[in-house]
Design an enzyme around this catalytic site. Structure first.
Site, PDB file in Angstrom:
ATOM      1  N   HIS A 351       0.853  -1.202   0.000  1.00 28.65           N
ATOM      2  CA  HIS A 351       0.000   0.000   0.000  1.00 28.65           C
ATOM      3  C   HIS A 351       0.889   1.252   0.000  1.00 28.65           C
ATOM      4  O   HIS A 351       1.758   1.409   0.854  1.00 28.65           O
ATOM      5  CB  HIS A 351      -0.952   0.009   1.200  1.00 28.65           C
ATOM      6  CG  HIS A 351      -1.986   1.078   1.055  1.00 28.65           C
ATOM      7  ND1 HIS A 351      -3.176   0.880   0.381  1.00 28.65           N
ATOM      8  CD2 HIS A 351      -1.975   2.380   1.421  1.00 28.65           C
ATOM      9  CE1 HIS A 351      -3.849   2.015   0.359  1.00 28.65           C
ATOM     10  NE2 HIS A 351      -3.146   2.945   0.984  1.00 28.65           N
ATOM     11  N   ALA A 352       0.646   2.142  -0.965  1.00 29.07           N
ATOM     12  CA  ALA A 352       1.555   3.273  -1.174  1.00 29.07           C
ATOM     13  C   ALA A 352       1.571   4.220   0.024  1.00 29.07           C
ATOM     14  O   ALA A 352       0.550   4.465   0.660  1.00 29.07           O
ATOM     15  CB  ALA A 352       1.126   4.036  -2.425  1.00 29.07           C
ATOM     16  N   HIS A 381      -0.014  11.559  -6.031  1.00 28.82           N
ATOM     17  CA  HIS A 381      -0.594  11.672  -4.685  1.00 28.82           C
ATOM     18  C   HIS A 381       0.517  11.628  -3.631  1.00 28.82           C
ATOM     19  O   HIS A 381       0.595  12.481  -2.747  1.00 28.82           O
ATOM     20  CB  HIS A 381      -1.598  10.525  -4.467  1.00 28.82           C
ATOM     21  CG  HIS A 381      -2.151  10.463  -3.080  1.00 28.82           C
ATOM     22  ND1 HIS A 381      -3.356  11.020  -2.724  1.00 28.82           N
ATOM     23  CD2 HIS A 381      -1.647   9.932  -1.935  1.00 28.82           C
ATOM     24  CE1 HIS A 381      -3.568  10.835  -1.429  1.00 28.82           C
ATOM     25  NE2 HIS A 381      -2.546  10.165  -0.935  1.00 28.82           N
ATOM     26  N   GLU A 382       1.382  10.628  -3.760  1.00 29.17           N
ATOM     27  CA  GLU A 382       2.460  10.478  -2.773  1.00 29.17           C
ATOM     28  C   GLU A 382       3.438  11.644  -2.837  1.00 29.17           C
ATOM     29  O   GLU A 382       3.929  12.122  -1.813  1.00 29.17           O
ATOM     30  CB  GLU A 382       3.202   9.144  -2.985  1.00 29.17           C
ATOM     31  CG  GLU A 382       2.326   7.900  -2.829  1.00 29.17           C
ATOM     32  CD  GLU A 382       1.548   7.860  -1.527  1.00 29.17           C
ATOM     33  OE1 GLU A 382       2.008   8.440  -0.529  1.00 29.17           O
ATOM     34  OE2 GLU A 382       0.459   7.256  -1.506  1.00 29.17           O
ATOM     35  N   HIS A 385       2.426  14.484  -0.732  1.00 33.35           N
ATOM     36  CA  HIS A 385       2.874  14.374   0.670  1.00 33.35           C
ATOM     37  C   HIS A 385       4.339  14.799   0.789  1.00 33.35           C
ATOM     38  O   HIS A 385       4.715  15.527   1.694  1.00 33.35           O
ATOM     39  CB  HIS A 385       2.758  12.927   1.157  1.00 33.35           C
ATOM     40  CG  HIS A 385       1.351  12.432   1.341  1.00 33.35           C
ATOM     41  ND1 HIS A 385       0.427  13.085   2.103  1.00 33.35           N
ATOM     42  CD2 HIS A 385       0.724  11.320   0.870  1.00 33.35           C
ATOM     43  CE1 HIS A 385      -0.729  12.388   2.095  1.00 33.35           C
ATOM     44  NE2 HIS A 385      -0.555  11.321   1.350  1.00 33.35           N
ATOM     45  N   GLU A 409      -3.693  15.018   2.175  1.00 30.93           N
ATOM     46  CA  GLU A 409      -4.107  14.026   1.170  1.00 30.93           C
ATOM     47  C   GLU A 409      -4.504  14.666  -0.159  1.00 30.93           C
ATOM     48  O   GLU A 409      -4.650  13.973  -1.161  1.00 30.93           O
ATOM     49  CB  GLU A 409      -5.276  13.185   1.701  1.00 30.93           C
ATOM     50  CG  GLU A 409      -4.971  12.373   2.956  1.00 30.93           C
ATOM     51  CD  GLU A 409      -3.838  11.377   2.772  1.00 30.93           C
ATOM     52  OE1 GLU A 409      -3.533  11.023   1.612  1.00 30.93           O
ATOM     53  OE2 GLU A 409      -3.241  10.978   3.792  1.00 30.93           O
ATOM     54  N   HIS A 510      -6.642   0.510   5.576  1.00 29.37           N
ATOM     55  CA  HIS A 510      -6.654   1.538   6.627  1.00 29.37           C
ATOM     56  C   HIS A 510      -7.277   1.063   7.938  1.00 29.37           C
ATOM     57  O   HIS A 510      -7.117   1.725   8.950  1.00 29.37           O
ATOM     58  CB  HIS A 510      -7.364   2.788   6.101  1.00 29.37           C
ATOM     59  CG  HIS A 510      -6.702   3.335   4.867  1.00 29.37           C
ATOM     60  ND1 HIS A 510      -6.764   2.678   3.653  1.00 29.37           N
ATOM     61  CD2 HIS A 510      -5.942   4.436   4.660  1.00 29.37           C
ATOM     62  CE1 HIS A 510      -6.084   3.363   2.747  1.00 29.37           C
ATOM     63  NE2 HIS A 510      -5.569   4.420   3.321  1.00 29.37           N
ATOM     64  N   TYR A 520      -9.568  11.451   3.386  1.00 33.27           N
ATOM     65  CA  TYR A 520      -9.630  11.271   1.925  1.00 33.27           C
ATOM     66  C   TYR A 520     -10.922  11.841   1.361  1.00 33.27           C
ATOM     67  O   TYR A 520     -10.957  12.350   0.245  1.00 33.27           O
ATOM     68  CB  TYR A 520      -9.496   9.791   1.552  1.00 33.27           C
ATOM     69  CG  TYR A 520      -8.233   9.154   2.057  1.00 33.27           C
ATOM     70  CD1 TYR A 520      -6.998   9.468   1.491  1.00 33.27           C
ATOM     71  CD2 TYR A 520      -8.256   8.259   3.125  1.00 33.27           C
ATOM     72  CE1 TYR A 520      -5.828   8.881   1.968  1.00 33.27           C
ATOM     73  CE2 TYR A 520      -7.095   7.672   3.607  1.00 33.27           C
ATOM     74  CZ  TYR A 520      -5.882   7.988   3.028  1.00 33.27           C
ATOM     75  OH  TYR A 520      -4.727   7.415   3.496  1.00 33.27           O
TER      76      TYR A 520
END
Ligand code: X8Z
Ligand code: ZN
Length: 611
Positions: A351-352, A381-382, A385, A409, A510, A520
């Protein structure tokens, strides 16, 4: 600052006032035991200790997540235990400043300290150790899980990325059903651990002055938990009409593919037919629901495959986007130390995730990248962050987080909204296609299948957990309540009967990883709000679905000015810095999808929508 409610909730432990200019209560005993440090000195020391602690826990957790073994479980659980102990002690120490005058900064950081953990332990060494063990084990179990179809063993067993890949383009009802039920055989073994986890963290939350852990989670948004629930409901109300139209159209198309007896009108959609293991994003079934078949469009996955993109090149494509906004290049260590492909010799948590090791000096991504559009979006997305970490890396550790977790997020996703056909053509991932009204509807459908379909899913996960933590959903009703919410919000149903022998929530990352999920839902709303504001700041005129902020440094500067605040200001101020408004608002997502909404309403006319 609206923290009066929090201070009231933290009775006994709390500062006595939300305004630092209020004088201390006439409590003689408090004067007698004057703390050795001023509040400002205390906060500075806690920040130093946190930095050191994070170095250790970060390293232990990184090794655990990228190398799942019995030994790394011991290392990670040990680090987690020390970290839980640190938080308990720090919050206890903070209590001595109750009623003391202090700077607004010290007051804010003490508040953030108290809200800083998603899984507080009770102040009892044995229970702390138990909690650390359970959380480490649950995430490891999920990461290493495999499904062995009948007759399969060893290498024939499937891991999650393999199953997810097959489900993304299989249209074979029985195969989909087998994978769907197969993955859910990995989670019943987590059920007891999870209910014990709920008991332990609830006890920890109560020691902090909250009724239960859900109340602590809901307290992180500068308003009372009850107000926050209402706020989430208000936002959902804004977007629900769009979801309902999409659901109606998609169900109809699926009935054409699989038959009315399998996808009946007026009923929830069977959860295994939506191209995704959890039915959370539906973009993979686009070919089944394409509004105008044959209209030339973009196919990023095909382009990535054709051009032999590897994981590093995909990450560089993402980095290039951020750099084009005037943001810094990533340090070399990012590429040296990230895990961008799935190792074949060991179990990892695929999971990323994005990691700010060493206080953000050593940023890394962990993702099992494949050459698909979905993975390219997740990389963005990552990277969102990662760039947030870089933007606030000079702040004290207690301020090193998003304005709220939905902001964190939403940054990378905002970039993906700028991946217009024109942008993709510019970087060589699409043919230069002329846009027509039909092509716009096709593109909007593709995006809505991910972004709009996600909204009720994003909301219901914590709806379930809030009720679990509050004791309204007892362990013996875990699974039934889960499916009630899936039906109620998403209009999807389990394709085969489920029972309390199952623990379907545990088959979603999660839950075992205990990552709050409302973030999210908020991010999916905020990213359109950010997009609209950044497009305006960047001088865009015309519909916002045509806008790309690529290479627009004015837009980048606007975003960065929000990101570098970290959590140092209440989130409405950060939102105002980026968008000019201090309120979350779903009108941008409605604006964005205006063409599609009109088209869907026409298609659905006369249909009996709903479930
Ligand atoms: O978990 C994630 C990210 C890591 S923060 C990959 N997401 C949610 C999910 O996969 O369920 C992004 C979208 C929703
Ligand atoms: Zn994320």
């Amino acid at each position: 600052m609206k923290i009066a409610w929090l201070l009231a909730a933290l009775a006994g432990l709390a500062l006595s006032a939300c305004d630092s200019t209020v004088s201390a209560p006439a409590n003689i005993e408090a004067d007698a035991a004057k703390p050795a440090e001023t509040p400002e000195e205390f906060v500075a020391r806690i920040n130093d200790e946190l930095e050191e602690l994070n170095r250790e826990t970060g390293a232990a957790e990184w090794v655990r997540a990228t190398y799942i073994t019995k030994d790394t479980a011991v290392i990670a659980a040990g680090a987690s235990e020390r970290s839980l102990e640190f938080f308990t002690r720090a919050v206890e120490e903070a209590a001595q400043y109750e009623g003391t005058e202090m700077s607004p900064d010290a007051e804010r950081q003490i508040m953030l300290l108290k809200l800083g953990t998603s899984a507080p332990a009770p102040d009892d060494p044995a229970k702390r150790a138990e909690l650390a063990r359970i959380t480490t084990e649950m995430e490891g179990t999920y990461g290493a899980a495999k499904y062995c179809p009948e007759g399969a063993e060893g290498d024939d067993c499937l891991d999650l990325p393999e199953m997810v890949e097959i489900m993304s383009d299989s249209r074979d009802y029985d195969q989909l059903l087998d994978l769907w039920t197969g993955w859910r055989t990995i989670s019943p073994q987590m059920r007891d651990g999870y209910s014990r986890f709920v008991e332990l963290t609830n006890a920890g939350a109560r020691e902090l002055g909250f009724d239960n852990l859900g109340e602590l989670w809901k307290s992180k948004y500068e308003m009372s938990p009850a107000e926050f629930e209402q706020e989430a409901e208000r936002l959902w109300g804004q977007v629900k009409p769009l979801y309902d139209e999409l659901h109606c159209y998609v169900r109809d198309q699926l009935a054409e593919e699989y038959g009315e007896e399998r996808v009946p009108a007026g009923e929830p959609i069977p959860a295994h037919l939506l191209g995704n293991m959890w039915a959370q994003e539906w973009g993979n079934i686009y070919p089944l629901v394409e509004p105008f078949p044959g209209v030339p469009g973009v196919d990023v996955t095909a382009a990535l495959e054709e051009q032999d993109y590897d994981a590093v090149r995909m990450a560089k494509t993402g980095e290039n986007f951020f750099v084009s906004l005037g943001m810094p290049e990533l340090p070399d260590t990012f590429y040296e130390r990230s895990m961008l492909t799935q190792p074949r010799d060991r179990d990892v948590v695929c999971h990323a995730s994005a990691w700010p090791l060493d206080g953000g000096e050593d940023v890394r991504i962990k993702q099992c990248v494949l050459p698909t559009f979905e993975h390219l979006s997740t990389l963005h997305h990552e990277l969102g962050h990662i760039y947030y970490y870089l933007a606030y890396r000079d702040l004290p550790p207690l301020y090193k987080s998003g304005a709220h977790d939905g902001f964190h997020e939403g940054i990378g996703d905002t970039m993906t909204l700028s991946m217009t056909p024109a942008y993709l053509a510019e970087i060589g991932l699409a043919e230069d296609v002329a846009t027509s009204d039909e092509a716009v509807i096709n593109q909007q459908m593709k995006l809505a299948l991910d972004k709009i379909a996600f909204l009720p899913f994003g909301k219901l996960i914590d709806q379930w957990r809030w009720d679990v933590f509050a004791g309204k959903i007892p362990p013996e009703a875990y699974n039934a309540a889960w499916w009630d919410l899936r039906r109620q919000y998403q209009g999807v149903s389990a394709p085969v009967p489920r029972s309390e022998e199952d623990f379907d929530p545990g088959a979603k990352y999660h839950i075992p990883a205990n990552t709050p999920y409302t973030r999210y839902f908020l991010a999916h709303i905020l990213q359109f709000q950010f997009h609209r504001a950044l497009c305006e700041a960047g001088g865009h005129e015309g519909p916002i679905h045509e806008c790309s902020i690529y290479e627009n440094e004015a837009a980048g500067a606007r975003l960065w000015s929000m990101m570098e605040l970290g959590a140092s200001q209440p989130w409405p101020e950060a939102l105002e810095a980026a968008t000019g408004s201090g309120e979350m608002d779903a009108s941008a997502i409605i604006d964005y999808f205006e063409p599609l909404m009109g088209w869907l309403e026409e298609q659905n006319e006369g249909q009996s929508c709903g479930w």
